[in-house]
Design a protein around this motif. Structure first.
Motif, short mmCIF file in Angstrom:
data_model
loop_
_atom_site.label_atom_id
_atom_site.label_comp_id
_atom_site.label_asym_id
_atom_site.label_seq_id
_atom_site.Cartn_x
_atom_site.Cartn_y
_atom_site.Cartn_z
N ARG A 47 0.83 -1.21 0.00
CA ARG A 47 0.00 0.00 0.00
C ARG A 47 0.85 1.25 0.00
NH1 ARG A 47 -3.97 1.34 -2.16
NH2 ARG A 47 -4.88 -0.66 -1.54
N ALA A 48 1.94 1.25 0.74
CA ALA A 48 2.82 2.42 0.80
C ALA A 48 3.44 2.70 -0.57
CB ALA A 48 3.91 2.21 1.85
N ILE A 49 3.83 1.64 -1.29
CA ILE A 49 4.40 1.80 -2.63
C ILE A 49 3.38 2.46 -3.55
CG2 ILE A 49 5.13 0.53 -4.70
CD1 ILE A 49 6.44 -1.53 -2.80
N ILE A 50 2.14 1.99 -3.48
CA ILE A 50 1.09 2.52 -4.34
C ILE A 50 0.76 3.97 -4.02
CG2 ILE A 50 -1.37 2.28 -4.91
CD1 ILE A 50 -0.97 -0.77 -4.63
N GLU A 51 0.68 4.28 -2.74
CA GLU A 51 0.35 5.66 -2.35
C GLU A 51 1.47 6.63 -2.70
OE1 GLU A 51 -2.69 6.37 -1.69
OE2 GLU A 51 -3.09 4.22 -1.83
N HIS A 55 1.44 10.08 -5.60
CA HIS A 55 2.02 11.41 -5.47
C HIS A 55 2.93 11.73 -6.66
CE1 HIS A 55 0.56 11.13 -1.33
NE2 HIS A 55 0.68 12.43 -1.27
N LYS A 56 3.73 10.76 -7.07
CA LYS A 56 4.65 11.00 -8.20
C LYS A 56 3.88 11.23 -9.50
CE LYS A 56 8.89 8.75 -6.57
NZ LYS A 56 8.53 8.52 -5.17
N LEU A 57 2.80 10.48 -9.70
CA LEU A 57 2.03 10.65 -10.92
C LEU A 57 1.22 11.93 -10.90
CD1 LEU A 57 0.89 6.98 -11.56
CD2 LEU A 57 2.64 8.27 -12.75
N SER A 58 0.72 12.31 -9.74
CA SER A 58 0.01 13.58 -9.66
C SER A 58 0.96 14.75 -9.91
CB SER A 58 -0.68 13.73 -8.30
OG SER A 58 0.25 13.79 -7.24
N ASP A 59 2.21 14.62 -9.47
CA ASP A 59 3.21 15.65 -9.76
C ASP A 59 3.45 15.78 -11.26
OD1 ASP A 59 3.54 16.19 -7.07
OD2 ASP A 59 5.38 15.01 -6.86
N LEU A 60 3.39 14.65 -11.96
CA LEU A 60 3.65 14.64 -13.41
C LEU A 60 2.62 15.48 -14.16
CD1 LEU A 60 5.35 13.40 -15.76
CD2 LEU A 60 3.69 11.52 -15.79
N VAL A 61 1.37 15.51 -13.67
CA VAL A 61 0.31 16.20 -14.39
C VAL A 61 -0.31 17.34 -13.58
CG1 VAL A 61 -0.22 14.15 -15.76
CG2 VAL A 61 -1.49 14.58 -13.65
N ASP A 62 0.34 17.72 -12.46
CA ASP A 62 -0.14 18.83 -11.64
C ASP A 62 -1.54 18.54 -11.12
OD1 ASP A 62 -0.11 21.33 -10.39
OD2 ASP A 62 -0.93 22.36 -12.14
N GLY A 63 -1.72 17.31 -10.61
CA GLY A 63 -3.03 16.89 -10.14
C GLY A 63 -3.06 16.61 -8.65
N ASN A 64 -4.11 15.92 -8.23
CA ASN A 64 -4.32 15.56 -6.83
C ASN A 64 -4.07 14.06 -6.66
OD1 ASN A 64 -5.34 14.87 -4.30
ND2 ASN A 64 -7.12 16.22 -4.46
N PRO A 65 -3.18 13.65 -5.75
CA PRO A 65 -2.91 12.21 -5.58
C PRO A 65 -4.16 11.38 -5.34
CG PRO A 65 -1.33 13.52 -4.32
CD PRO A 65 -2.36 14.47 -4.84
N GLY A 214 1.83 -2.55 -19.31
CA GLY A 214 0.75 -3.15 -18.55
C GLY A 214 0.28 -2.36 -17.35
N VAL A 215 0.59 -1.07 -17.31
CA VAL A 215 0.10 -0.23 -16.21
C VAL A 215 -0.10 1.19 -16.72
CG1 VAL A 215 2.44 0.23 -15.38
CG2 VAL A 215 0.51 0.52 -13.83
N GLY A 216 -1.17 1.81 -16.28
CA GLY A 216 -1.48 3.18 -16.67
C GLY A 216 -2.30 3.81 -15.56
N ALA A 217 -2.88 4.97 -15.86
CA ALA A 217 -3.69 5.63 -14.84
C ALA A 217 -4.71 6.55 -15.49
CB ALA A 217 -2.81 6.44 -13.89
N LEU A 218 -5.86 6.64 -14.84
CA LEU A 218 -6.86 7.65 -15.14
C LEU A 218 -6.82 8.64 -13.98
CD1 LEU A 218 -9.24 8.61 -16.95
CD2 LEU A 218 -10.74 7.34 -15.40
N ILE A 219 -6.61 9.91 -14.30
CA ILE A 219 -6.50 10.94 -13.27
C ILE A 219 -7.68 11.89 -13.39
CG2 ILE A 219 -5.05 12.77 -12.30
CD1 ILE A 219 -2.64 11.27 -13.48
#
Length: 388
Positions: A47-51, A55-65, A214-219
């Motif tokens: 869980r800590a790895i995922i959380e 934060h790193k992905l939200s930083d990439l797009v100026d979003g909210n974790p 094999g991994v992506g995200a919807l923000i």
């Protein structure tokens, strides 16, 4: 690849080589057992790895974790967003029509969960940019009870041309509709801000920036507003996407996202691309570089020469240990005329000759020189003979 010869890989828009740091993160995560939904120490570590990754992905797009939803890739993220039903403060919000640009990725053009008859195409100009005035006309002619989802990509994967996202965002918001952005090609290659764009959702992908496949995200954007889940049956991702998270893949994705924000790396890649195009025009003055006169990604060149087949050129590039791609390739591996270039009004014969060269984090000037040497030989061998 010929024995003892190094491959020159210039197809980053298809998939970037895995960064060494991402590989290390993958390996470390794979060593640890644990389901992120479990409450024991191994589960809490996952869980800590995922959380941390959120934060790193939200930083990439100026979003909210809290608004990062992990998926199996950008195609799943796009299909999730392209839903006729969203939830606004927990209540269903029904969308009656879907408008997509003519140059979208197939996962968007297919319409997601919208019926075919409710999916409509937004035209682009001869440079490959969405015509905002035409989108405005289409939206304004709808009935008062119509609510639309508009989907426009950030940057085109074939030409690299950037889209007028802020204009679209303001228009869609003013008219009370919903806006999704496929930012797969732009994220990590140019600055992206979900807040400045003003979109309700945005999709990104790991393997385009040097993370694992094999991994992506919807923000999601601001507020309690999201599409109904595509995958149901579990409470993972705050009930927004069922299924045990790919912890190792997410760990590698996060590292790639953090590294791809390096402005010096982006500038270096852009300089190599500009050098390549200058040399390409000297060697082949008749080459047409698509979208050259408008804002593009700094890593992408799409060009063609009338009379030269992309399919034959790609075979010859491969024999020279140079990996590039065509403007369009279907799942059968056969090269066809790019739907992107056709939408721009490019002739089918020229579109069938489109070659895309895309650079990335490991590209060197030696790679560019090898490409130019290979292209020079291919052009001399394939160029149409002058008659008369």
């Amino acid at each position: 690849m010929t024995a003892n010869r190094e491959l020159t890989y210039l197809d980053y828009n298809a998939s970037a080589p895995l960064r060494e740091e991402s590989l290390l993160a993958l390996q470390e995560a794979y060593k640890a057992a644990g389901n992120a939904s479990s409450i024991h120490s191994s589960g809490r570590r996952a869980r800590a790895i995922i959380e941390d990754a959120r934060h790193k992905l939200s930083d990439l797009v100026d979003g909210n974790p809290a608004n990062v939803i992990f998926t199996s890739g950008a195609s799943e993220a796009n299909v999730t967003a392209l839903s006729p039903t969203w939830l606004k403060n927990g209540e269903p919000f029904i969308l009656t029509q879907l408008f997509v640009s003519a140059i979208e990725h197939p996962s968007v053009i297919a319409g997601g969960r919208f019926a075919t008859q409710n999916t409509h195409v937004i035209p682009v100009d001869d440079k490959g940019r969405v015509i905002v005035a035409e989108l405005k006309r289409l939206l304004e002619q709808l009935g008062e009870d119509e609510t639309v989802l508009v989907s426009v990509m950030a940057a085109n994967s074939e030409t690299g041309v950037l889209q007028p996202l802020q204009e679209v965002g303001v228009l869609v918001e003013d008219l009370g509709h919903v806006f999704h952005v496929d930012a797969v090609q732009m994220a990590g290659k140019a600055p992206v801000s979900i807040e400045m764009i003003g979109c309700n959702s945005l999709s990104i992908s790991s393997h385009k920036i040097g993370g694992p496949q094999g991994v992506g995200a919807l923000i999601l954007g601001k507020g309690d507003f999201r599409p109904v889940p595509l995958l149901t049956g579990g409470g993972q991702e705050s009930w927004r996407r069922a299924g045990t998270e790919n912890t190792a893949g997410i760990a590698g994705f996060a590292v790639a996202a953090a590294q791809s924000t390096n402005s010096e790396e982006r500038a270096r890649i852009s300089g190599l691309r500009d050098y390549m195009e200058e040399r390409l025009k000297v060697l082949t003055p008749e080459a047409v570089i698509f979208g050259q006169d408008v804002l593009r990604l700094g890593n992408t060149t799409c060009f063609a020469v009338e009379g030269i087949s992309a399919e034959t050129a790609l075979i010859n590039f491969d024999l020279s240990d140079v990996a590039v791609s065509s403007g369009s390739a279907c799942s059968s591996g056969k090269v066809g005329a790019s739907h992107v270039l056709l939408a721009m009004g490019i002739s089918e014969t020229l579109a069938r000759g489109a070659i895309r060269v895309s650079l990335g984090w490991a590209t060197t000037k030696i790679d560019i020189e090898r490409f130019l040497i290979a292209w020079t030989k291919i052009f001399k061998r394939m160029k149409p003979t002058q008659k008369g």
